[in-house]
Write an enzyme that holds these catalytic residues in place. Structure first.
Site, mmCIF file in Angstrom:
data_model
loop_
_atom_site.group_PDB
_atom_site.id
_atom_site.type_symbol
_atom_site.label_atom_id
_atom_site.label_comp_id
_atom_site.label_asym_id
_atom_site.label_seq_id
_atom_site.Cartn_x
_atom_site.Cartn_y
_atom_site.Cartn_z
ATOM 1 N N ASP A 106 72.096 30.106 21.479
ATOM 2 C CA ASP A 106 70.646 29.953 21.358
ATOM 3 C C ASP A 106 70.293 28.687 22.148
ATOM 4 O O ASP A 106 70.561 27.572 21.714
ATOM 5 C CB ASP A 106 70.274 29.821 19.872
ATOM 6 C CG ASP A 106 68.771 29.652 19.658
ATOM 7 O OD1 ASP A 106 68.073 29.210 20.587
ATOM 8 O OD2 ASP A 106 68.299 29.952 18.543
ATOM 9 N N ARG B 206 56.822 50.537 26.172
ATOM 10 C CA ARG B 206 57.920 50.020 25.330
ATOM 11 C C ARG B 206 59.200 49.996 26.154
ATOM 12 O O ARG B 206 59.986 49.066 26.094
ATOM 13 C CB ARG B 206 58.083 50.855 24.053
ATOM 14 C CG ARG B 206 59.367 50.509 23.311
ATOM 15 C CD ARG B 206 59.406 50.909 21.833
ATOM 16 N NE ARG B 206 58.765 52.146 21.505
ATOM 17 C CZ ARG B 206 59.246 53.380 21.784
ATOM 18 N NH1 ARG B 206 60.399 53.523 22.402
ATOM 19 N NH2 ARG B 206 58.572 54.443 21.430
ATOM 20 N N LYS C 133 58.865 28.026 22.445
ATOM 21 C CA LYS C 133 59.020 26.573 22.490
ATOM 22 C C LYS C 133 58.841 26.047 23.921
ATOM 23 O O LYS C 133 57.774 26.188 24.466
ATOM 24 C CB LYS C 133 60.362 26.197 21.857
ATOM 25 C CG LYS C 133 60.690 26.976 20.564
ATOM 26 C CD LYS C 133 59.754 26.661 19.412
ATOM 27 C CE LYS C 133 59.886 27.609 18.225
ATOM 28 N NZ LYS C 133 61.225 27.825 17.693
ATOM 29 N N TYR D 287 69.475 27.563 13.376
ATOM 30 C CA TYR D 287 68.052 27.752 13.047
ATOM 31 C C TYR D 287 67.909 28.531 11.723
ATOM 32 O O TYR D 287 68.608 29.534 11.516
ATOM 33 C CB TYR D 287 67.380 28.505 14.195
ATOM 34 C CG TYR D 287 65.942 28.829 13.942
ATOM 35 C CD1 TYR D 287 64.969 27.833 13.947
ATOM 36 C CD2 TYR D 287 65.533 30.129 13.683
ATOM 37 C CE1 TYR D 287 63.642 28.126 13.702
ATOM 38 C CE2 TYR D 287 64.201 30.436 13.443
ATOM 39 C CZ TYR D 287 63.265 29.427 13.446
ATOM 40 O OH TYR D 287 61.954 29.722 13.202
HETATM 41 C C1 LIG Z 1 61.860 28.740 16.748
HETATM 42 C C2 LIG Z 1 63.298 29.027 16.931
HETATM 43 C C3 LIG Z 1 63.815 30.321 16.792
HETATM 44 C C4 LIG Z 1 62.941 31.489 16.363
HETATM 45 O O1 LIG Z 1 62.017 31.816 17.340
HETATM 46 P P1 LIG Z 1 60.571 32.477 17.037
HETATM 47 O O2 LIG Z 1 59.966 32.564 18.389
HETATM 48 O O3 LIG Z 1 59.865 31.551 16.099
HETATM 49 O O4 LIG Z 1 60.832 33.799 16.407
HETATM 50 C C5 LIG Z 1 65.155 30.515 17.035
HETATM 51 N N1 LIG Z 1 65.969 29.506 17.377
HETATM 52 C C6 LIG Z 1 65.517 28.245 17.520
HETATM 53 C C7 LIG Z 1 66.466 27.164 17.899
HETATM 54 C C8 LIG Z 1 64.173 27.956 17.303
HETATM 55 O O5 LIG Z 1 63.732 26.701 17.414
#
Ligand SMILES: *Cc1c(COP(=O)(O)O)cnc(C)c1O
Length: 386
Positions: A173, A49, A198, A101
Site C-alpha cells: 500500500d 463498468r 490522498k 491502515y
Molecule cells: C485512506 C487509506 C486507505 C483507504 O482508502 P479510501 O480511499 O479511504 O478507501 C488505505 N490505505 C491507506 C494507507 C490510507 O491512508
C-alpha cells in the site's frame, strides 16, 4: 510512449492526448454504453463498468508511474484493496504489518474471514520474525512503509526476497509515499495499491483507489475481478485524479520540505515527548527508508508530553484542521485511536503502540512558518495549569 523521468511522466504518461480531437486533457467520457456497428463489432468499448476511456487514461498513467504491467482504478482505496484481496481463496492466509491502515484490518477481520481467507499480524519491519510467520497457508503479505500511524519502515526488498522464496505475493500500500517518492514494484513487490484519495488526488476533493500489477496473468485476473465486482471509478473522478497527478512532484517537494521542518520543530519542543518521522536522522527507520525512498514523506506522528492536554491541543488549532484523511494541500491532524484506527481493538492498538496520546499530522503545502506557529500556540495552550 513511456518517459524515464517521473516529472515528465506525471504530465505526459499513459494516454495523455485525446486521439480524436487532440485535446491535451482526456475528456470526461460521461457515458455508460457505446454504439456497436453490428453484432460483435465494437469500437473498443462496450459498457463503462468494463472500460471507459477517461478511466483507461488514468489506469495507463498509474501503471507507467509505478513501472507495472497494468493499472486499475476503483471507487475508493478500500475498493482497490478489496479487489486485490479477491485474488486469493478460502484456506489462504495473508500476513499484515502490525500497523496497517484500519480499514485494511477491518475488511480482513470482518469481511474476508466470512469466506475463509484469514490473516495474521506480522512484524514486517523485522525480516527474521517475518520469515518465521510464513506457514504453508500464507499466500500473500500486505505492507505499508512507512506504516500508518507510527511511520514504521519495512525493508521492501528484503521482505520481497523472503516472500518469493516461499511463493508469497507481496502487496504494498504505497499511499503515504506515492510513486514519486517510492516505487515498490522496482523493489521487488508484485502489486501496489493506493488510496488515491490522498496525495495522488491531492486536493481533498475525490475518493478513489488504484491498483497496479506486475504481470500479464495478474492483469487478466484483476481485470476480471474489477469487471465482475464493479467497484469502478467514475469518469469525472478519473479526470480529477489525472489532473491532480500532474502536479504531484511539485506538491510532494513542498509537502516533504515542510514536513522535515515541522518534525524538527516538534522534536525540539518540551511539550512533545515523542516524534515518529522516518525523515529524521535518529529515527529507527531512517536508513532503510532512504535506501528505498526519495525522503521521509510528509506524515508525522507525535505524542504530547505529560502535563499537556490532547483535547485542548486539538481545540486550540486554528489553521491545521482536525479531520480524517491526509495528503491534501491543507494540513490535517487526526487522533488515530478514536478516528482512523478505531476499528482496531484496543488491546491490539496498545500492543503495537497506537496510544490514546498519539497525534497524526499530514503536513500541507501552506507556508511552513504559519503551520509551525499554529502548532506552537496550540501546544502552549494545552499545557495544564498547575
Ligand atoms: C485512506 C487509506 C486507505 C483507504 O482508502 P479510501 O480511499 O479511504 O478507501 C488505505 N490505505 C491507506 C494507507 C490510507 O491512508
Amino acid at each position: 510512449m513511456s518517459y524515464k523521468n517521473i516529472n515528465t511522466a506525471l504530465i505526459h504518461g499513459g494516454i495523455s492526448i485525446d486521439e480524436r480531437t487532440g485535446a491535451v486533457n482526456i475528456p470526461i467520457y460521461q457515458t455508460s454504453t457505446y454504439k456497436q456497428d453490428g453484432l460483435g463489432k465494437m469500437r473498443g468499448y462496450e459498457y463503462s463498468r468494463t472500460g471507459n476511456p477517461t478511466r483507461e487514461a488514468l489506469e495507463s498513467l498509474i501503471a507507467e508511474l509505478e513501472g507495472g504491467y497494468a493499472g486499475f482504478a476503483f471507487a475508493s482505496g478500500m475498493a482497490a484493496t478489496t479487489a486485490v484481496l479477491s485474488l486469493f481463496h478460502s484456506g489462504d492466509r495473508i500476513l499484515i504489518s502490525s500497523n496497517v491502515y484500519g480499514g485494511t484490518f477491518r475488511v480482513l477481520d470482518k469481511v474476508f474471514d466470512h469466506f475463509g481467507f484469514t490473516y495474521r499480524i506480522s512484524d514486517t519491519s523485522d525480516s527474521a520474525a517475518f520469515e518465521k510467520d510464513i506457514t504453508e497457508d500464507v499466500k500473500a503479505v500486505i505492507i505499508e512503509s512507512p506504516a500508518n500511524p507510527l511511520m514504521t519502515v519495512t525493508d521492501i526488498r528484503a521482505i520481497a526476497d523472503i516472500s518469493h522464496r516461499h511463493g508469497v505475493t507481496v502487496i504494498v500500500d504505497n499511499t503515504f509515499m506515492t510513486p514519486y517518492l517510492q516505487q515498490p514494484l522496482k523493489l521487488g513487490a508484485d502489486i501496489v495499491v493506493h488510496s488515491a484519495t490522498k496525495y495522488l488526488g491531492g486536493h481533498s476533493d475525490v475518493v478513489a483507489g488504484l491498483a497496479v500489477v506486475s504481470t500479464e496473468e495478474q492483469a487478466h485476473q484483476l481485470a476480471f475481478i474489477q469487471n465482475s465486482t464493479g467497484g469502478v471509478l467514475a469518469p469525472f473522478d478519473s479526470f480529477l485524479l489525472i489532473r491532480g497527478i500532474k502536479t504531484l512532484s511539485v506538491r510532494m517537494d513542498r509537502h516533504t520540505d515542510n514536513a522535515l521542518k515541522a518534525a524538527r520543530f516538534l522534536k525540539e519542543h518540551k511539550g512533545v515527548s515523542k516524534v515518529f518521522y522516518p525523515g529524521l536522522e535518529d529515527d529507527p527507520g531512517y536508513e532503510v527508508n532512504l535506501r528505498q525512498a526519495r525522503n521521509g514523506g510528509a506524515m508525522i506522528s507525535f505524542e504530547l508530553a505529560d502535563g499537556y492536554d490532547i483535547n485542548t491541543f486539538f481545540e486550540s488549532l486554528k489553521l491545521v484542521t482536525l479531520a480524517e484523511s491526509l495528503g491534501g494541500v491543507e494540513s490535517l491532524v487526526c487522533h488515530p485511536s478514536t478516528m482512523t484506527h478505531a476499528s482496531i481493538p484496543k488491546d491490539i492498538r496498545d500492543r503495537v503502540g497506537i496510544t490514546d496520546g498519539l497525534i497524526r499530522l499530514s503536513v500541507g503545502i501552506e507556508d511552513i512558518d504559519d503551520i509551525i506557529s499554529d502548532l506552537a500556540q496550540a501546544i502552549e495552550r494545552s499545557e495544564v495549569q498547575k
